[in-house]
Enzyme design. Structure first.
Site, PDB file in Angstrom:
ATOM      1  N   GLU A 241       0.836  -1.211   0.000  1.00 59.49           N
ATOM      2  CA  GLU A 241       0.000   0.000   0.000  1.00 59.49           C
ATOM      3  C   GLU A 241       0.869   1.258   0.000  1.00 59.49           C
ATOM      4  OE1 GLU A 241      -2.785  -0.770  -0.880  1.00 59.49           O
ATOM      5  OE2 GLU A 241      -2.911  -2.837  -0.167  1.00 59.49           O
TER       6      GLU A 241
ATOM      7  N   TYR B 139      -1.502  -8.470 -10.968  1.00 65.17           N
ATOM      8  CA  TYR B 139      -0.482  -8.241  -9.936  1.00 65.17           C
ATOM      9  C   TYR B 139       0.797  -9.011 -10.253  1.00 65.17           C
ATOM     10  CZ  TYR B 139      -4.085  -6.368  -6.712  1.00 65.17           C
ATOM     11  OH  TYR B 139      -5.071  -5.623  -6.125  1.00 65.17           O
TER      12      TYR B 139
END
Ligand code: BES
Ligand code: ZN
Length: 636
Positions: A331, A416
């Site tokens: 993040e 991803y």
């Protein structure tokens, strides 16, 4: 709300959008910082998930003045939008979903004609406003009680059990259910907000927290003010409110959480400041001021969400041993890939998530060494391989730039893991030093701007390849970005990465005992490799042995518990059922909930008779993101 002084407004209306002449000092600084970000006009940057027509009229700034009503599960008030329209354009189109709009006016309060179009179940409805020359419009509205972006938690759904809690989740196209703006990642907007919540709750948002302790609000409650002077994609506007404590972690980082959770959260997050330093060293300055996090109640449907200055986190990453802080590195990395440089449209979400997964791994390497990072990269490679197996080795869904991709982000093993592998492959071929220098400069060149696959390739060719024909050939760029399958130059993980685990797997598969002593020394990555490497079909006594020797049903590590429950339920292993039920009733993270329900559902009456009553109990505790996905499974 700190509305701008009238004199300044008149001035702003009179001069250029930047309004940079003879403006009062304070406002001058804010306005200068609030650069208007460009809108891309190439066909591949057209967002089919938004009704906005930003090349005609676009929002540049959002000012919210809202009050949260926990009893009605509504948030309402006004959204004041700064608008730039092309000459001759008479209306602006906004996104909205379930909003109840009572009026739209110009700044002076004069009503503006507006119309809500037909609603689509995913996209919501266009809200078209006649501008009548207005450069600033005000929408009076409330959100619906079932607004998809918002989850209103009862006190029972919190750790403290005393106060309600509210949080929002914008990505990908949910914010239109509580903010009437142009909800498209290519239309960057600065924003400010004033949010009123009942005493004694605290509100936090994904921007500068101007009044951390709040101030008394007229008519009761406390008001909290926020601002974001950098233009951001609107999915990054986020709010949380509840009984929220704060603990400092370092000079520019800290963690918010419920009082019952904040100590454990701070302990798990001790390395945050080091992560920020490592990230800056790799790819340039952290440009957002503070990096705080909030650990939300367990209903939060994601592992994490990169809301600027305030990452949202699931409590399921609290393993007690920092083994799952890759989530935080991830993040944090989005503060560059995603938040600074942002996919203009969702079919290019690999530009956010693939870059970030690569960057995450580089942060992990810097903090914990190449051993741990290599293991995590190898797990990511295995996830990618599973995606290829599931989708088909050359299925269209295995493309990075995926025009059919939904806003859910496509298969994570592609977006991803194949995305990260592409960057790892480029790093290996170009050399780390050269690749890092390019990536750092890419973030500089495109800071606070939208990105497409084509623009990324053009930048790479102009600034990394620079006419080097051999390098161009070796990289196989177009194949990576536009073609399905795995290009031949993909860098494979060292087969020895998990050698001891793989040996233990061979032993166990050959009838040997569960490797209890090794397990005790293994990292979480090794344990996951072991569990996911076990045969998918195992006899009950073998499952019982694994469970007894490795203490799987009692694991405190949510990732380990999840991997075990997947195996156990797929084998109808009854002793794991109570733990599965407890787990599914204790958190709402879609990554865990969806596959577990899927596994139960696949086990015919054995699993379905567990799933149905469990669903009845768990469903009201889940976020719409999670319950929507489970519903899809239980239809089948
Ligand atoms: N931005 C995503 C979460 C997201 C993705 C929300 C797609 C809505 C649509 C976030 O950064 C993320 O990737 N979270 C992962 C964690 C991670 C370590 C891979 C998650 O939630 O599991
Ligand atoms: Zn991410």
């Amino acid at each position: 709300m700190r509305l701008l002084p009238a004199a300044f407004l008149a001035l702003l209306a009179a001069c250029s959008p930047a309004g940079d002449q003879a403006v009062p000092k304070q406002e001058e600084a804010a306005a200068a910082e609030r650069r208007v970000a460009p809108i891309l006009d190439s066909p591949d940057a057209r967002d089919t998930h938004s009704y906005a027509r930003p090349l005609e009229a676009r929002v540049t700034h959002v000012a919210l003045d809202l009050k949260a009503d926990f009893a009605a599960k509504r948030i309402g008030g006004t959204a004041t939008l700064d608008v730039q329209a092309k000459p001759g354009v008479k209306a602006i189109v906004l996104d909205s979903k379930g909003l109840e709009v009572s009026a739209v006016t110009d700044e002076a309060g004069k009503p503006l004609p507006h119309a809500l179009g037909e609603a689509d179940p995913d996209l919501g409805a266009p809200l078209t406003v006649d501008l009548n020359g207005a450069k600033r419009i005000r929408i009076f509205y409330t959100s619906a009680p079932d607004a998809e972006a918002l989850q209103w938690l009862t006190p029972e759904q919190t750790a403290g059990k005393k106060h309600p809690f509210l949080f929002s989740q914008g990505q990908a196209i949910l914010n239109r259910s509580w903010i009437p703006t142009q909800d498209s990642p290519g239309i960057r907007q600065t924003w400010e907000a004033r949010i009123v919540v009942p005493e004694p709750l605290r509100a936090v948002m994904s921007g500068e927290r101007v009044t951390p302790e709040g101030e008394p609000a007229e008519g009761g409650g406390r008001a909290f003010r926020f601002r974001m002077n950098h233009p951001v994609a609107p999915y990054l506007i986020a709010l949380a409110a509840g009984d929220i404590a704060f603990q400092e972690l370092g000079p520019r980082s800290g963690v918010y959480a419920e009082p019952a959770t904040v100590k454990a959260a701070a302990a798990e997050l001790v390395d945050t400041e080091k992560m920020i330093d490592a990230a800056e060293k790799l790819y340039g300055p952290y440009r957002w001021g503070r990096y705080d996090m909030i650990v939300l109640p367990p209903a939060f449907p994601y592992g994490g969400m990169e809301n600027p200055t305030l990452t949202f986190l699931t409590p399921t990453f609290l393993a007690g041993d920092r083994s799952l802080v890759g989530l935080v590195a991830h993040e944090l990395a989005h503060s560059w890939s995603g938040n600074l440089v942002t996919n203009a449209v969702w079919p290019d979400s690999w530009l956010n998530e693939g870059f970030t997964s690569y960057f995450e791994n580089r942060i992990m390497e810097a903090l914990y060494g190449p051993g741990r990072a290599g293991m995590e990269a190898a797990l990511s490679f295995a996830d990618m391989e599973s995606a290829f197996t599931e989708l088909g080795a050359t299925a269209p869904g295995t493309r990075l730039h995926n025009p059919d991709e939904t806003t859910e982000g496509g298969a994570s093993g592609i977006v991803y893991d194949k995305g990260a592998l592409f960057l790892r492959t480029m790093e290996r071929i170009a050399g780390r030093e050269r690749f890092d220098a390019w990536l750092r400069s890419y973030f500089d060149r495109h800071a606070f701007q939208p990105m497409t696959s084509a623009l990324f390739l053009a930048d790479l060719r102009a600034n990394l390849i620079k006419g080097d024909k051999t390098l161009e050939q070796k990289l196989m760029l177009d194949e990576w970005v536009y073609k399905p399958g795995l290009p031949a130059n993909a860098v494979r993980p060292d087969p020895k990465t998990f050698a001891p685990v793989d040996a233990a797997l061979t032993g166990f598969k050959g009838g040997g005992a569960a490797p209890a002593q090794l397990w005790a020394r293994w990292t979480t990555a090794e344990r996951l490799r072991f569990l996911n490497g076990l045969p998918r079909e195992l006899p009950q006594p073998r499952l019982a042995e694994l469970d007894r020797s490795l203490q799987l049903t009692g694991s405190r590590n949510a990732e380990v518990l999840f991997a075990w429950l997947q195996l156990a339920l797929a084998n109808r292993y009854q002793p794991a059922v109570p733990a599965a039920e407890r787990f599914l009733l204790s958190m709402g993270r879609a990554k865990f909930v969806t596959p577990l329900f899927k596994t139960l559902w696949a086990e015919d009456e054995w699993g379905r008779s567990i799933a149905r009553p469990l669903w009845e109990r768990a469903r009201p505790t889940y976020h719409s993101v999670t319950s929507g996905r489970v519903e899809e499974i239980m239809k089948g």
